[in-house]
Scaffold this motif. Sequence first.
Motif, PDB file in Angstrom:
ATOM      1  N   LYS A  24     -35.589 -21.545 -77.456  1.00 22.72           N
ATOM      2  CA  LYS A  24     -36.121 -22.822 -77.939  1.00 22.72           C
ATOM      3  C   LYS A  24     -35.197 -23.979 -77.560  1.00 22.72           C
ATOM      4  CE  LYS A  24     -39.262 -20.553 -80.211  1.00 22.72           C
ATOM      5  NZ  LYS A  24     -40.580 -20.418 -79.700  1.00 22.72           N
ATOM      6  N   SER A  25     -35.780 -25.159 -77.417  1.00 25.21           N
ATOM      7  CA  SER A  25     -35.049 -26.354 -77.015  1.00 25.21           C
ATOM      8  C   SER A  25     -34.664 -27.207 -78.216  1.00 25.21           C
ATOM      9  CB  SER A  25     -35.923 -27.177 -76.065  1.00 25.21           C
ATOM     10  OG  SER A  25     -35.410 -28.469 -75.900  1.00 25.21           O
ATOM     11  N   LYS A  26     -33.435 -27.681 -78.218  1.00 24.48           N
ATOM     12  CA  LYS A  26     -32.944 -28.581 -79.259  1.00 24.48           C
ATOM     13  C   LYS A  26     -33.706 -29.900 -79.231  1.00 24.48           C
ATOM     14  CE  LYS A  26     -28.620 -31.035 -80.278  1.00 24.48           C
ATOM     15  NZ  LYS A  26     -27.195 -31.123 -79.930  1.00 24.48           N
ATOM     16  N   LEU A  91     -29.820 -23.372 -80.360  1.00 21.40           N
ATOM     17  CA  LEU A  91     -30.871 -23.985 -79.541  1.00 21.40           C
ATOM     18  C   LEU A  91     -30.269 -24.556 -78.271  1.00 21.40           C
ATOM     19  CD1 LEU A  91     -32.906 -25.907 -82.265  1.00 21.40           C
ATOM     20  CD2 LEU A  91     -33.361 -23.652 -81.329  1.00 21.40           C
ATOM     21  N   ARG A  92     -31.002 -24.438 -77.147  1.00 21.19           N
ATOM     22  CA  ARG A  92     -30.498 -24.945 -75.873  1.00 21.19           C
ATOM     23  C   ARG A  92     -30.681 -26.440 -75.772  1.00 21.19           C
ATOM     24  NH1 ARG A  92     -33.322 -21.835 -71.315  1.00 21.19           N
ATOM     25  NH2 ARG A  92     -34.835 -21.077 -72.755  1.00 21.19           N
TER      26      ARG A  92
END
Length: 92
Positions: A24-26, A91-92
């Motif tokens: 998941k993306s930050k 989170l990435r």
Amino acid sequence: MATPTPTTDAPFGLDPSGRPLSDKSKVAAGLLGIFLGGLGIGRFYTGHTKIGVLQLVVSVVTLGLGGLWGFIDGIVRLAGSAPTDAQGRVLR
């Protein structure tokens, strides 16, 4: 410094401190929290379903004023140093 390689424990790689990364993306989690936070969408996205349902219920009970919680939550996720998903991965 060698680039961390994905393992079965961390299929999406490791952050510089060695913690596993989430898929998941930050940025996505933060923006969903800012724009749809009253519906708990940012929390549902990261897998925190109980908090997402609670945000939704608070928004309905307070006739939308609870959406401020989601808005602030989104800002904190964007500004925070290491927000995590429901599995505790960064989170990435």
